[in-house]
Scaffold this active site. Structure first.
Site, PDB file in Angstrom:
ATOM      1  N   HIS A 203    -100.267 -55.175 -68.869  1.00 23.75           N
ATOM      2  CA  HIS A 203     -99.139 -54.614 -68.156  1.00 23.75           C
ATOM      3  C   HIS A 203     -97.859 -54.533 -68.850  1.00 23.75           C
ATOM      4  O   HIS A 203     -97.015 -53.956 -68.227  1.00 23.75           O
ATOM      5  CB  HIS A 203     -98.854 -55.904 -66.916  1.00 23.75           C
ATOM      6  CG  HIS A 203     -97.944 -56.878 -67.363  1.00 23.75           C
ATOM      7  ND1 HIS A 203     -96.516 -56.841 -67.141  1.00 23.75           N
ATOM      8  CD2 HIS A 203     -98.401 -58.153 -67.736  1.00 23.75           C
ATOM      9  CE1 HIS A 203     -96.256 -58.378 -67.741  1.00 23.75           C
ATOM     10  NE2 HIS A 203     -97.191 -58.750 -68.138  1.00 23.75           N
ATOM     11  N   CYS A 326     -89.325 -64.042 -67.660  1.00 23.90           N
ATOM     12  CA  CYS A 326     -89.930 -65.129 -67.097  1.00 23.90           C
ATOM     13  C   CYS A 326     -89.238 -66.290 -66.884  1.00 23.90           C
ATOM     14  O   CYS A 326     -89.637 -67.355 -66.321  1.00 23.90           O
ATOM     15  CB  CYS A 326     -91.045 -65.322 -68.274  1.00 23.90           C
ATOM     16  SG  CYS A 326     -92.078 -64.089 -68.669  1.00 23.90           S
TER      17      CYS A 326
END
Lengths: 387, 126
Positions: A203, A326
């Site tokens: 991705h 993240c």
């Protein structure tokens, strides 16, 4: 109606290329069979996987048989580090990495410390780079594995993997490289680079989420113990039924990346220059990372005197990141930027612009204008209180 | 779509901080905690908070709370600052619990402002 967004967060993730999406849809409807099955539909699924492996192998210049499919870079990092460290525990229990690695790496090393391994955490210089001589000096007789990322996800800093790998080969130390931000963006020739294990994910280069790969060099002593059990797939290193659609999508994304690598790099470099020239003269602006030797698609800056969270809201509809996506649930200052010597307030005020294939000149001009305006407005509201 | 950390009132107040600034000659106080800073300035006339301004270094919730405080209290009697609690503002803005400590810096500033204004004739300090 809200204003259309301008997305400059391609280091967090990229949109799936339309051709990739079409390939995946086609696989979902026509190649649903289990690739481990020996009937014709199963063989068709297996052929699609082999085709994808060949495409990815071509991008990296490796033998397709050295690639293990995983769910993404986090799993690849876990499998490479924990799997290799445990497999080579006979060789020694000393490991080397950096505190500026992604959490998918640092958390595994912390787990291994709890298992009795000893880890040396090498600090970068103020630009985020690791001096190969510092690295060499850290290796010991009982060092068996080192893990150094290729392109830093927050700063874009590129490590000298060729030099580090050569040192590892000389000392019989395995080198794992987290290349999640590098694959499909900068040339990687594993036929030349002395790398033993390399993690990647689809991705980050216009492929699907939920699929990645781990390269395991075909060399004596280079092996990983599995983390998952339950089948004989992928030489028992990573069992489980393979997702044909995701793998086919990643394969096509790798094909497209290989074809566009030079053009993408040129476009990203040009747009970064437009962005940088639009904000460079802001008072008190700091570049986080290596302005001369980093990946051009990532520009990380801190503006003194502004709060990072307020800056992010003031920048809307511009979509950028503070620190790592993240880690964005946390309001803690970025540990990566702190390791580069940034203060808590400088790290907290950091903004990561990341440029991608769909980015236009109008996007980066808008971003520069928006950033200038937001910094000026928040400084006006603070009225010098932040000093 | 959910998961927006900011309610519509927070977004509206953050976008229109008409009360950010200073009042030369007004009563000014500064409060600070947990890396967050708030400066309140009041122009007091006839026992009333004729004008209120703020400066803030902090998150959007803090900036929105400062703006809402100024909008709410401006024009009212200075005595209205007595026992002022931020609870209503925090409820109106749906301030997440983890930010409560930082937003309470504004309450500290309000208390300091009240003490600086006192009960007597309005004092005008730099």
């Amino acid at each position: 109606m809200s204003a259309p967004i301008v997305y400059l967060d391609y280091a967090a993730t990229t949109p799936v290329d339309e051709r990739v999406a079409e390939r995946m849809f086609e696989c979902r409807t026509t190649a649903f069979a289990n690739p481990s099955s020996n009937h014709a539909p199963g063989r068709r699924s297996r052929a699609l996987i082999e085709e994808a492996a060949a495409a990815l192998a071509k991008l990296l210049n490796v033998d397709p048989r050295t690639l293990i499919w995983t769910s993404g870079a986090t799993e690849s990092d876990n499998l490479a580090i924990a799997g290799a460290a445990r497999h080579r525990a006979w060789r020694g229990r000393h490991l080397v990495t950096m505190p500026t690695e992604h959490k998918a790496v640092t958390d595994v090393f912390q787990m291994l410390e709890n298992e009795g391994f000893e880890v040396t955490w090498l600090e970068p210089d103020e630009r985020g780079r690791l001096d190969p001589e510092t690295f060499r000096a850290a290796l010991r007789e009982d060092t068996q594995l080192a893990s150094i990322m290729y392109v830093n996800n927050e700063t874009g800093v590129i490590q000298d993997i060729a030099a580090l790998g050569a040192i590892c080969r000389d000392r019989d130390v395995l080198l794992h490289v987290d290349a999640a931000q590098a694959v499909g963006k900068i040339p990687i020739d594993l036929g030349e680079l002395p790398v033993d294990l390399l993690s990647l994910t689809g991705h980050k280069f216009y492929g699907p989420k939920g699929i990645g790969a781990l390269y395991i060099a075909d060399r004596p002593g280079c092996h990983v113990e599995p983390l998952l059990f339950g089948g004989g797939q992928q030489r028992r290193i990573r069992p489980g039924t393979l997702p044909v659609d995701l793998i086919a999508g990643l394969g096509l994304a790798a094909d497209i990346a290989a074809e566009r690598l030079a053009d993408d790099a040129a476009q990203v470099a040009r747009l970064r220059e437009v962005l940088w020239s639009g904000i460079a003269d802001i008072d008190g602006l700091l570049v986080n990372g290596d302005p001369d030797g980093g990946y051009a698609g990532i520009l990380n800056v801190s503006a003194a005197g502004v709060d990072g969270e307020s800056l992010l809201l003031a920048l809307e509809p511009l979509c950028v990141a503070t620190g790592s996506a993240c880690n964005s649930q946390s309001q803690e200052p970025s540990y990566v930027l702190r390791a580069l010597g940034r203060s808590d307030s400088e790290a907290q005020a950091s903004i990561r612009f990341s440029i991608g294939r769909p980015t236009t000149e109008a996007d980066v001009e808008f971003a520069a204008e928006r950033y200038r305006g937001a910094v000026a407005r928040l400084r006006e509201i603070a009225g010098g209180l932040a000093a | 779509m959910s998961a927006d950390p900011y309610t519509a009132p927070v977004r509206a107040l953050f976008a229109d901080t008409a009360h950010s600034g200073d009042l030369p000659g007004g009563v000014a106080v500064v409060a600070e905690a947990q890396g967050v800073r708030v400066r309140l300035t009041a122009a007091v006339r006839g026992g009333r908070l004729a004008s209120l301004r703020f400066r803030a270094f902090g998150c959007p919730h803090l900036i929105a709370a400062c703006e809402l405080f100024c909008r709410t209290l401006e024009g009212r009697a200075a005595a209205g600052l007595d026992g002022f609690s931020l609870a209503g503002i925090m409820r109106d803005l749906s301030v997440p619990v983890e930010k409560t400590g930082r937003i309470l810096v504004l309450e500290d500033a309000v208390r300091m402002l009240r003490e600086s204004i006192g009960d007597g004739p309005p004092s005008q300090s730099p």
